[in-house]
Scaffold this active site. Structure first.
Site, PDB file in Angstrom:
ATOM      1  N   TYR A  95      56.767 -29.364 -30.725  1.00 45.60           N
ATOM      2  CA  TYR A  95      57.753 -29.382 -32.033  1.00 45.60           C
ATOM      3  C   TYR A  95      58.908 -30.392 -31.537  1.00 45.60           C
ATOM      4  CZ  TYR A  95      55.164 -26.359 -34.777  1.00 45.60           C
ATOM      5  OH  TYR A  95      54.318 -25.953 -35.636  1.00 45.60           O
ATOM      6  N   GLU A 137      54.211 -18.953 -34.682  1.00 48.75           N
ATOM      7  CA  GLU A 137      52.842 -18.514 -34.660  1.00 48.75           C
ATOM      8  C   GLU A 137      53.220 -17.936 -32.979  1.00 48.75           C
ATOM      9  OE1 GLU A 137      53.053 -23.143 -33.788  1.00 48.75           O
ATOM     10  OE2 GLU A 137      52.145 -23.874 -35.801  1.00 48.75           O
ATOM     11  N   ILE A 277      29.027 -21.373 -48.045  1.00 47.58           N
ATOM     12  CA  ILE A 277      28.839 -20.327 -47.752  1.00 47.58           C
ATOM     13  C   ILE A 277      28.893 -19.458 -46.603  1.00 47.58           C
ATOM     14  CG2 ILE A 277      26.853 -21.116 -46.766  1.00 47.58           C
ATOM     15  CD1 ILE A 277      25.006 -19.150 -48.636  1.00 47.58           C
ATOM     16  N   PHE A 383      39.332 -23.763 -48.248  1.00 44.09           N
ATOM     17  CA  PHE A 383      38.171 -25.210 -48.155  1.00 44.09           C
ATOM     18  C   PHE A 383      38.657 -25.178 -47.190  1.00 44.09           C
ATOM     19  CE2 PHE A 383      42.369 -25.972 -50.002  1.00 44.09           C
ATOM     20  CZ  PHE A 383      42.858 -27.581 -49.116  1.00 44.09           C
ATOM     21  N   GLY A 385      39.626 -28.668 -43.688  1.00 44.27           N
ATOM     22  CA  GLY A 385      40.584 -29.484 -44.295  1.00 44.27           C
ATOM     23  C   GLY A 385      41.809 -30.044 -43.814  1.00 44.27           C
ATOM     24  N   PRO A 386      42.865 -30.621 -43.713  1.00 44.70           N
ATOM     25  CA  PRO A 386      44.032 -30.211 -43.631  1.00 44.70           C
ATOM     26  C   PRO A 386      44.055 -29.358 -45.174  1.00 44.70           C
ATOM     27  CG  PRO A 386      43.532 -32.222 -43.263  1.00 44.70           C
ATOM     28  CD  PRO A 386      41.558 -31.509 -43.403  1.00 44.70           C
TER      29      PRO A 386
END
Length: 391
Positions: A95, A137, A277, A383, A385-386
């Site tokens: 970070y 985290e 799916i 979805f 991806g990022p």
């Protein structure tokens, strides 16, 4: 806590971030990777090449500025991104590096407009946001490691079986190389696969949904083969062509919050497109085995029969369930798309629906479900991806 003055300065940068956010994050990644090439072992190179990671980070920074008065508002996004981070092995020491190069990128892109006052305010705000990520985290890592058969970061798994599901999707059955069992996971979660590909300088990380209901001794991922010239295809082609039964690959512990509430018995529908799916299979199999009398609908869109994975598996489960229906539409055929009328026929709008597939497909499905009267609380989606925002 941030001071009132700091918050005011951050809010004043919102229009600038809206205009220059992606330019800032593009410079940020370029400079950071030049100074710390070891970080290329963590980031998805394909998303970098396509600008998706840059856009996703720009959206996150912009959202933080807009909601600086009430950072609780972006907590859902923080949690979603944190799941991605723990599946990639992001650590607290990463970070400060990100913070340093993000501030430098703001200064480089905005020039004199990025006054010391603005840079100092953003340094303070970044510290607060980074601490929030590190805290979330840390809790996730502790939970992963403390559960039965759990671990954090990466662990060696052996490819036990490899099965072709359709013309473009192959399943990989993965078992711990040390002979242990795997931790239980929630239906819909994913793992990261980390690969050393011969001839490539850096490691490759990809996240894949777990595509079967939880089993004690194995994971299953089902991978779509992308085209050879697609940047996304480097890993999928390697998995399809080069990774064989008996090979060892590194795997992260399960993560992700797009999950089924398996205890519910209210109506549920699964709406998927293409390789979307895969998480649905884990959810659907769980419903079929844990609550087989739950009113269930499965609606899938594929290009044609040869690209349709898991058809026989779904039908087999439907046949054993008391109140389940299943429909597939092929886009190569007339009327081969999921329309509002099809959703109206298949989906019980008093229940919940899970949606996964390409972004345009999901935007269309979510809009149609809303038009049928379903609320955002009833509609769950994921979805690949990022973490970019759906319109």
């Amino acid at each position: 806590m941030l001071s009132t003055e700091t918050k005011a300065i951050i809010k004043s940068t919102v229009p600038v971030l809206e205009e220059h956010g992606t330019a800032i994050t593009t410079v940020f990644y370029k400079n950071m990777f030049e100074a710390h090439p070891e970080l290329l072992n963590i980031f998805n190179h394909a998303n970098q090449k396509q600008g998706r990671q840059q856009a996703a980070l720009a959206n996150t920074v912009y959202a933080a500025a807009v909601h600086i008065d009430n950072l609780e508002a972006i907590l859902p996004a923080v949690v979603q991104i944190a799941h991605k981070h723990v599946s990639l092995g992001i650590k607290p020491e990463h970070y400060p590096i990100v913070g340093e190069y993000l501030l430098k990128a703001i200064k480089e892109v905005l020039g004199d407009a990025a006054t010391d006052e603005i840079i100092n305010a953003w340094a303070e705000a970044y510290g607060v946001i980074a601490d929030a990520f590190i805290g979330v985290e840390q809790g996730m890592y502790e939970k992963m490691e403390s559960q039965e058969n759990g671990w954090k970061f990466f662990k060696n798994f052996t490819v036990a079986r490899k099965e072709k599901e359709s013309d473009n999707i192959t399943s990989f059955y993965l078992k711990p190389a040390d002979g242990s069992n795997v931790p239980a996971y929630e239906p819909g979660q994913y793992i990261s696969v980390r690969l050393t590909i011969p001839g490539e300088q850096h490691l490759f990380n990809r996240q894949y949904s777990l595509s079967q209901a939880a089993k004690s001794d194995e994971f299953r991922i089902s991978v779509k083969r992308e085209s050879d010239n697609d940047p996304n295809g480097r890993v999928s082609v390697y998995l399809h062509d080069e990774v064989n039964v008996g090979d060892v690959i590194e795997v992260s512990a399960p993560a992700g919050e797009f999950v089924l509430d398996a205890a519910k018995k209210s109506p549920v529908a699964f709406v998927s497109g293409g390789v979307g799916i895969t998480p649905m299979m884990s959810m659907f199999e769980t419903v079929a085995t844990v609550t087989p009398d739950r009113p269930t609908a499965f609606l899938h869109a594929a290009r044609n029969e040869s690209f349709h994975a898991f058809d026989k598996d779904i039908q087999k489960y439907v046949d054993t369930m008391d109140n389940a229906k299943y429909k597939t539409l092929y886009s190569d055929q007339p009327q081969g798309f999921i329309t509002r009328e099809v959703l109206e026929e298949m989906v019980d709008v008093t229940g919940e629906v899970y949606v996964c597939g390409p972004v345009p497909f999901m935007e269309s499905m979510i809009n149609e479900l809303r038009s049928l009267g379903m609320t955002d609380e009833q509609i769950h989606f994921e979805f690949f991806g990022p973490a970019v925002a759906l319109q």
